[in-house]
Scaffold this active site. Structure first.
Site, PDB file in Angstrom:
ATOM      1  CB  THR A 225       5.249  -2.471   4.715  1.00  0.00           C
ATOM      2  OG1 THR A 225       5.228  -1.571   5.734  1.00  0.00           O
ATOM      3  CG2 THR A 225       4.965  -3.826   5.409  1.00  0.00           C
TER       4      THR A 225
ATOM      5  CB  THR B 298       2.281   9.719  13.776  1.00  0.00           C
ATOM      6  OG1 THR B 298       1.517  10.910  13.826  1.00  0.00           O
ATOM      7  CG2 THR B 298       3.310   9.723  12.689  1.00  0.00           C
TER       8      THR B 298
ATOM      9  CD  GLU C 185      -1.438   0.347   8.480  1.00  0.00           C
ATOM     10  OE1 GLU C 185      -2.428   0.248   8.632  1.00  0.00           O
ATOM     11  OE2 GLU C 185      -0.624  -0.792   7.981  1.00  0.00           O
TER      12      GLU C 185
ATOM     13  CG  PHE D 209      -1.769   1.127   1.377  1.00  0.00           C
ATOM     14  CD1 PHE D 209      -3.208   0.944   0.714  1.00  0.00           C
ATOM     15  CD2 PHE D 209      -1.698   2.314   2.231  1.00  0.00           C
ATOM     16  CE1 PHE D 209      -3.909   1.789   0.824  1.00  0.00           C
ATOM     17  CE2 PHE D 209      -2.703   3.039   2.367  1.00  0.00           C
ATOM     18  CZ  PHE D 209      -3.733   3.153   1.767  1.00  0.00           C
TER      19      PHE D 209
ATOM     20  NE  ARG E  17      18.197 -13.244  37.922  1.00  0.00           N
ATOM     21  CZ  ARG E  17      19.497 -13.189  37.452  1.00  0.00           C
ATOM     22  NH1 ARG E  17      19.991 -14.400  36.812  1.00  0.00           N
ATOM     23  NH2 ARG E  17      20.287 -12.403  37.957  1.00  0.00           N
TER      24      ARG E  17
ATOM     25  N   GLY F 112      -6.833  -0.655   8.618  1.00  0.00           N
ATOM     26  CA  GLY F 112      -5.353  -0.897   8.801  1.00  0.00           C
ATOM     27  C   GLY F 112      -4.867  -0.632  10.322  1.00  0.00           C
TER      28      GLY F 112
ATOM     29  CD1 TRP G 105      10.620   5.623   5.476  1.00  0.00           C
ATOM     30  CD2 TRP G 105       8.975   7.004   5.049  1.00  0.00           C
ATOM     31  NE1 TRP G 105      11.193   6.790   5.665  1.00  0.00           N
ATOM     32  CE2 TRP G 105      10.133   7.739   5.260  1.00  0.00           C
ATOM     33  CE3 TRP G 105       7.791   7.636   4.892  1.00  0.00           C
ATOM     34  CZ2 TRP G 105      10.093   8.984   5.385  1.00  0.00           C
ATOM     35  CZ3 TRP G 105       7.840   9.088   4.933  1.00  0.00           C
ATOM     36  CH2 TRP G 105       8.948   9.744   5.063  1.00  0.00           C
TER      37      TRP G 105
ATOM     38  N   GLY H 288       3.967  12.298   4.656  1.00  0.00           N
ATOM     39  CA  GLY H 288       3.765  11.287   5.466  1.00  0.00           C
ATOM     40  C   GLY H 288       2.258  11.624   6.105  1.00  0.00           C
TER      41      GLY H 288
ATOM     42  CB  SER I 200       4.329   7.203   3.143  1.00  0.00           C
ATOM     43  OG  SER I 200       3.765   6.934   4.207  1.00  0.00           O
TER      44      SER I 200
HETATM   45  N1  COS Z   1     -13.211   8.144   5.662  1.00  0.00           N
HETATM   46  C1  COS Z   1     -13.725   8.781   4.580  1.00  0.00           C
HETATM   47  N2  COS Z   1     -13.262  10.277   4.223  1.00  0.00           N
HETATM   48  C2  COS Z   1     -12.272  10.790   5.027  1.00  0.00           C
HETATM   49  C3  COS Z   1     -11.747  10.006   6.201  1.00  0.00           C
HETATM   50  C4  COS Z   1     -12.235   8.835   6.286  1.00  0.00           C
HETATM   51  N3  COS Z   1     -11.617   8.075   7.459  1.00  0.00           N
HETATM   52  N4  COS Z   1     -10.852  10.978   6.840  1.00  0.00           N
HETATM   53  C5  COS Z   1     -11.065  12.275   5.872  1.00  0.00           C
HETATM   54  N5  COS Z   1     -11.761  11.996   4.891  1.00  0.00           N
HETATM   55  C6  COS Z   1     -12.304  12.756   3.838  1.00  0.00           C
HETATM   56  C7  COS Z   1     -12.951  14.241   4.403  1.00  0.00           C
HETATM   57  O1  COS Z   1     -14.003  13.976   4.808  1.00  0.00           O
HETATM   58  C8  COS Z   1     -12.388  15.140   3.326  1.00  0.00           C
HETATM   59  O2  COS Z   1     -13.620  14.920   2.301  1.00  0.00           O
HETATM   60  P1  COS Z   1     -14.276  16.404   1.950  1.00  0.00           P
HETATM   61  O3  COS Z   1     -13.572  17.552   1.746  1.00  0.00           O
HETATM   62  O4  COS Z   1     -15.124  15.671   0.779  1.00  0.00           O
HETATM   63  O5  COS Z   1     -15.437  16.358   3.338  1.00  0.00           O
HETATM   64  C9  COS Z   1     -11.054  14.750   2.987  1.00  0.00           C
HETATM   65  O6  COS Z   1     -11.055  13.532   3.275  1.00  0.00           O
HETATM   66  C10 COS Z   1     -10.030  15.517   3.559  1.00  0.00           C
HETATM   67  O7  COS Z   1     -10.096  15.282   4.755  1.00  0.00           O
HETATM   68  P2  COS Z   1      -9.428  16.345   5.706  1.00  0.00           P
HETATM   69  O8  COS Z   1      -9.948  17.792   5.431  1.00  0.00           O
HETATM   70  O9  COS Z   1      -9.808  16.039   7.202  1.00  0.00           O
HETATM   71  O10 COS Z   1      -7.908  16.537   5.360  1.00  0.00           O
HETATM   72  P3  COS Z   1      -6.533  16.663   6.394  1.00  0.00           P
HETATM   73  O11 COS Z   1      -5.796  17.223   5.351  1.00  0.00           O
HETATM   74  O12 COS Z   1      -6.784  17.887   7.309  1.00  0.00           O
HETATM   75  O13 COS Z   1      -6.160  15.204   6.833  1.00  0.00           O
HETATM   76  C11 COS Z   1      -5.763  13.430   8.248  1.00  0.00           C
HETATM   77  C12 COS Z   1      -6.741  14.563   7.582  1.00  0.00           C
HETATM   78  C13 COS Z   1      -4.462  14.260   8.863  1.00  0.00           C
HETATM   79  C14 COS Z   1      -6.686  12.605   9.318  1.00  0.00           C
HETATM   80  C15 COS Z   1      -5.102  12.649   6.939  1.00  0.00           C
HETATM   81  O14 COS Z   1      -4.162  13.395   6.221  1.00  0.00           O
HETATM   82  C16 COS Z   1      -4.558  11.332   7.573  1.00  0.00           C
HETATM   83  O15 COS Z   1      -5.018  10.500   7.994  1.00  0.00           O
HETATM   84  N6  COS Z   1      -3.014  11.418   7.421  1.00  0.00           N
HETATM   85  C17 COS Z   1      -2.237  10.611   7.980  1.00  0.00           C
HETATM   86  C18 COS Z   1      -1.839   9.498   6.868  1.00  0.00           C
HETATM   87  C19 COS Z   1      -1.348   8.369   7.163  1.00  0.00           C
HETATM   88  O16 COS Z   1      -1.765   7.539   7.995  1.00  0.00           O
HETATM   89  N7  COS Z   1      -0.144   8.065   6.760  1.00  0.00           N
HETATM   90  C20 COS Z   1       0.687   6.843   7.002  1.00  0.00           C
HETATM   91  C21 COS Z   1       0.828   6.399   5.656  1.00  0.00           C
HETATM   92  S1  COS Z   1       0.403   4.705   5.558  1.00  0.00           S
HETATM   93  S2  COS Z   1       2.092   3.736   6.495  1.00  0.00           S
END
Ligand code: COS
Length: 380
Positions: free
Chosen positions: A158, A365, A363, A123, A268, A242, A156, A131, A126
């Protein structure tokens, strides 16, 4: 409410426990030391149905529920978290994403070999500059009529080298922001796709983590997942599930370290008695089992939410946030209980302590989980 596991759940947990003891424990220290991917072990996990646990039998999966999945994840993670991350990515990011949002052709072609364990998936969200800030995708997929042209770098990843199928998130239309992001299915042998160097990591050293480079990769139109612009939501929805897998991994790392510490403390001796009879150690054990039990309840609850069809975005964030904190803190305690022996590899707890750290990072932080949880409570 019913806190009892069914007989079937117990059988799955016991099968995973046996597998971990007989197939994973021998060689786990060497695989960690040499950064050796558990190829044979993953193949056997596939034969047991553990690589596509929640996928319908129609697509070669085991058709089990999420509770079964986390029970298996916990048992495998107690012994070999490198193996369990391969399993988690394949099950909850790749297979679940394809089964839930892929079309029939995509499921026939890609989900079947992935769910049966014949192939491994990755998947790819990142990037060097994206990230936590996942909407800032620099990888582009430009629409060229009958195909997309994919360019960029992912970091990064996996299963970076061991995978055959990659779900890649890329920006198709910059002006549309996150609504211009798509998810694509990429095959390893597509021209212009190169797997970069393997990362030399603190923990989960048996899993292979790589950067990936895409240069003018021609991606057929039929390899886009869902409607145009669905990629960001695809990534978010898939990551919510995930995070249940990673929460279960963290729980397993913590409970594996606890079980080793409990056993060691009963064997021990110091100051004329087994060290578990000293209050300093006994109270550590009490804290450990209490924290681990609390983490297990959060993980179980969120798996149950998913199985019931409830929204689990927040419960999975809570489960991952808490279980990963417990994993980090309690593996440190397990090393402490082992004293000098805890610092050497043969006793396994130092590895579990190193493995624990990544559960607070990948997945999403811990800080990202707090964003998800706090936004939800403030919104009400
Ligand atoms: N399910 C469905 N839609 C989602 C959602 C979810 N769980 N979370 C967010 N969305 C949607 C929002 O509804 C929004 O859509 P609309 O504009 O149509 O309403 C869109 O996604 C953007 O969401 P948001 O405005 O909240 O975005 P942000 O940039 O503020 O970021 C976070 C939200 C921080 C939660 C997100 O960027 C995130 O999860 N980041 C971490 C990513 C990650 O896990 N990286 C590790 C990589 S995999 S090892």
């Amino acid at each position: 409410m019913n806190f009892e596991l069914t007989e079937e759940h117990k059988m799955i947990r016991d099968a995973a426990r046996d597998f971990a003891q007989t197939e994973l424990l021998p060689g786990v220290i060497e695989r960690d030391e040499n950064q050796t991917f558990p190829t044979e072990q993953i193949k056997k996990l596939g034969e047991l149905g553990f690589m596509g646990m929640m996928v319908s039998p129609k697509y070669g999966g085991a058709g089990m529920d999420t509770i079964s999945y986390i029970l298996a994840m916990e048992e495998i993670s107690k012994v070999d978290a490198s193996c369990s991350v391969v399993m988690s990515v394949n099950n909850s990011l790749v297979c679940w994403g394809l089964e839930t949002f892929g079309n029939e052709e995509q499921k026939e072609k890609y989900l079947k070999p992935l769910a049966s364990g014949e192939m491994i998936g990755a998947f790819c969200l990142s990037e060097p500059e994206a990230g936590s800030d996942a909407t800032s995708q620099q990888t582009t997929a430009i629409d060229k009529g009958d195909h997309y042209l994919l360019n960029g770098t992912k970091n990064w990843i996996t299963n970076g080298s061991s995978a055959s199928v990659y779900l890649v998130i890329a920006q198709t239309d910059l002006e549309k922001g996150h609504k211009g992001i798509n998810a694509f299915i990429i095959e390893k042998d597509m021209h212009g796709f190169v797997v970069g160097a393997k990362e030399n990591k603190l923990g989960i050293r048996g899993s292979d983590t790589h950067s990936l480079m895409f240069t003018d990769v021609k991606v057929p139109k039929e390899n886009r997942i869902g409607e145009d612009g669905f990629g960001f939501k695809f990534a978010m929805k898939t990551l919510s599930g995930g995070r249940i897998g990673i929460a279960a991994q963290a729980l397993g790392i913590a409970s594996g370290a606890y079980e080793l510490a409990l056993k060691y403390s009963k064997e021990r001796k110091a100051f004329g008695t087994e060290i578990c009879n000293h209050q300093a150690i006994a109270f550590k054990l009490a804290d450990m089992i209490t924290e681990i039990t609390a983490a297990r309840h959060l993980v179980m609850k969120c798996a149950w939410d998913k199985d019931q069809g409830n929204n689990y975005d927040v419960s999975s964030a809570m489960a991952k946030l808490y279980a990963s904190k417990v994993a980090m803190e309690q593996t440190v305690e397990a090393v402490q209980i082992h004293g000098g022996n805890g610092f050497v590899k043969e006793y396994h707890v130092e590895r579990l302590m190193r493995d624990a750290k990544i559960t607070q990072i990948y997945e999403g932080t811990s800080e990202i989980q707090k964003i998800v949880i706090s936004r939800s409570v403030i919104k009400g």
